[in-house]
Design a protein around this motif. Structure first.
Motif, PDB file in Angstrom:
ATOM      1  N   ASP A 131       0.829  -1.204   0.000  1.00 44.26           N
ATOM      2  CA  ASP A 131       0.000   0.000   0.000  1.00 44.26           C
ATOM      3  C   ASP A 131       0.865   1.256   0.000  1.00 44.26           C
ATOM      4  O   ASP A 131       0.563   2.226  -0.689  1.00 44.26           O
ATOM      5  N   ALA A 132       1.937   1.233   0.783  1.00 37.12           N
ATOM      6  CA  ALA A 132       2.841   2.379   0.837  1.00 37.12           C
ATOM      7  C   ALA A 132       3.407   2.668  -0.548  1.00 37.12           C
ATOM      8  O   ALA A 132       3.408   3.824  -0.998  1.00 37.12           O
ATOM      9  N   ILE A 133       3.848   1.631  -1.228  1.00 40.52           N
ATOM     10  CA  ILE A 133       4.403   1.788  -2.577  1.00 40.52           C
ATOM     11  C   ILE A 133       3.352   2.369  -3.517  1.00 40.52           C
ATOM     12  O   ILE A 133       3.640   3.271  -4.309  1.00 40.52           O
ATOM     13  N   HIS A 134       2.124   1.882  -3.410  1.00 36.47           N
ATOM     14  CA  HIS A 134       1.018   2.416  -4.216  1.00 36.47           C
ATOM     15  C   HIS A 134       0.882   3.924  -4.012  1.00 36.47           C
ATOM     16  O   HIS A 134       0.773   4.688  -4.987  1.00 36.47           O
ATOM     17  N   TYR A 135       0.883   4.361  -2.766  1.00 31.32           N
ATOM     18  CA  TYR A 135       0.721   5.788  -2.483  1.00 31.32           C
ATOM     19  C   TYR A 135       1.936   6.608  -2.897  1.00 31.32           C
ATOM     20  O   TYR A 135       1.796   7.741  -3.361  1.00 31.32           O
ATOM     21  N   PHE A 136       3.128   6.044  -2.757  1.00 28.61           N
ATOM     22  CA  PHE A 136       4.311   6.769  -3.213  1.00 28.61           C
ATOM     23  C   PHE A 136       4.287   6.934  -4.741  1.00 28.61           C
ATOM     24  O   PHE A 136       4.724   7.960  -5.268  1.00 28.61           O
ATOM     25  N   ARG A 137       3.734   5.949  -5.447  1.00 27.84           N
ATOM     26  CA  ARG A 137       3.577   6.085  -6.901  1.00 27.84           C
ATOM     27  C   ARG A 137       2.554   7.178  -7.229  1.00 27.84           C
ATOM     28  O   ARG A 137       2.739   7.936  -8.188  1.00 27.84           O
ATOM     29  N   ALA A 146      11.074  17.851  -9.125  1.00 25.81           N
ATOM     30  CA  ALA A 146      12.034  16.770  -9.360  1.00 25.81           C
ATOM     31  C   ALA A 146      12.572  16.173  -8.061  1.00 25.81           C
ATOM     32  O   ALA A 146      12.698  14.948  -7.937  1.00 25.81           O
ATOM     33  N   LYS A 147      12.888  17.016  -7.094  1.00 23.56           N
ATOM     34  CA  LYS A 147      13.433  16.516  -5.821  1.00 23.56           C
ATOM     35  C   LYS A 147      12.386  15.668  -5.088  1.00 23.56           C
ATOM     36  O   LYS A 147      12.699  14.613  -4.535  1.00 23.56           O
ATOM     37  N   SER A 148      11.156  16.123  -5.098  1.00 26.13           N
ATOM     38  CA  SER A 148      10.066  15.388  -4.454  1.00 26.13           C
ATOM     39  C   SER A 148       9.849  14.030  -5.126  1.00 26.13           C
ATOM     40  O   SER A 148       9.616  13.011  -4.461  1.00 26.13           O
ATOM     41  N   THR A 151      12.614  11.740  -4.023  1.00 27.80           N
ATOM     42  CA  THR A 151      12.381  11.303  -2.647  1.00 27.80           C
ATOM     43  C   THR A 151      11.344  10.174  -2.630  1.00 27.80           C
ATOM     44  O   THR A 151      11.513   9.179  -1.924  1.00 27.80           O
ATOM     45  N   ALA A 152      10.285  10.315  -3.421  1.00 27.84           N
ATOM     46  CA  ALA A 152       9.261   9.266  -3.487  1.00 27.84           C
ATOM     47  C   ALA A 152       9.835   7.987  -4.087  1.00 27.84           C
ATOM     48  O   ALA A 152       9.510   6.879  -3.629  1.00 27.84           O
ATOM     49  N   ALA A 153      10.681   8.117  -5.099  1.00 30.78           N
ATOM     50  CA  ALA A 153      11.318   6.940  -5.701  1.00 30.78           C
ATOM     51  C   ALA A 153      12.184   6.218  -4.668  1.00 30.78           C
ATOM     52  O   ALA A 153      12.193   4.981  -4.597  1.00 30.78           O
TER      53      ALA A 153
END
Length: 169
Positions: A131-137, A146-148, A151-153
């Motif tokens: 779920d965390a990965i889903h939301y980071f995507r 770009a920096k944000s 950070t998500a990647a």
């Protein structure tokens, strides 16, 4: 009915905001309290006091009280949602955080990338890495910084690594 703008209070609020920026925190807090003595339902002042109590004075109960009042009196003031999210996450009050995020998604002008990042961090703290990965995507999809995005990647990589390490243990 249109809400009247009190320009004198708005100007005083901006002065308090500048005092915070200048690290004159005690003066800022006193000015914010003066504003609230005059206009108790001035949500932006509650938000700023909440932030001061949380980040500078380390009184989390008072911070939470002011954030709640900020949202009650100024439900369209997006800064209060972000600040209250950060506090609830640090306190690990996930049920309240979930409700707040659900409400915030419907607020005009809210930054979806920021909200999805908070969802991702909450799910990661809860150990729900998929779920965390889903939301980071979703954060990446809604971000234009770009920096944000980077950070998500990195957050996705971190969650994938945690998932791998914890599945093998």
């Amino acid at each position: 009915m249109r809400e009247e703008t009190n320009f004198d209070i708005e100007e005083k609020f901006l002065q308090a905001d500048q005092l915070i920026a200048d690290s004159r925190l005690s003066e800022a807090a006193k000015m914010l309290e003066e504003i609230l003595a005059e206009v108790p339902d001035f949500g932006k002042a509650h938000n700023h006091l909440g932030w001061l109590f949380e980040t500078k004075f380390k009184n989390l109960a008072r911070a939470e009280e002011h954030y709640r009042l900020a949202l009650k009196f100024s439900p369209d003031y997006t800064a209060a949602y972000y600040n209250y999210c950060y506090l609830l996450a640090s306190l690990r009050k996930f049920d309240e955080l979930e409700k707040l995020l659900q409400t915030a998604v419907g607020v005009s002008g809210i930054n979806y990338a920021t909200l999805y990042n908070e969802y991702g961090l909450m799910r990661e703290m809860q150990g729900n890495f998929d779920d965390a990965i889903h939301y980071f995507r979703l954060h990446i999809k809604n971000s234009f910084d770009a920096k944000s995005i980077e950070t998500a990647a990195e957050s996705i990589k971190r969650c994938e690594r945690k998932k791998q390490l914890l599945e093998n243990s």
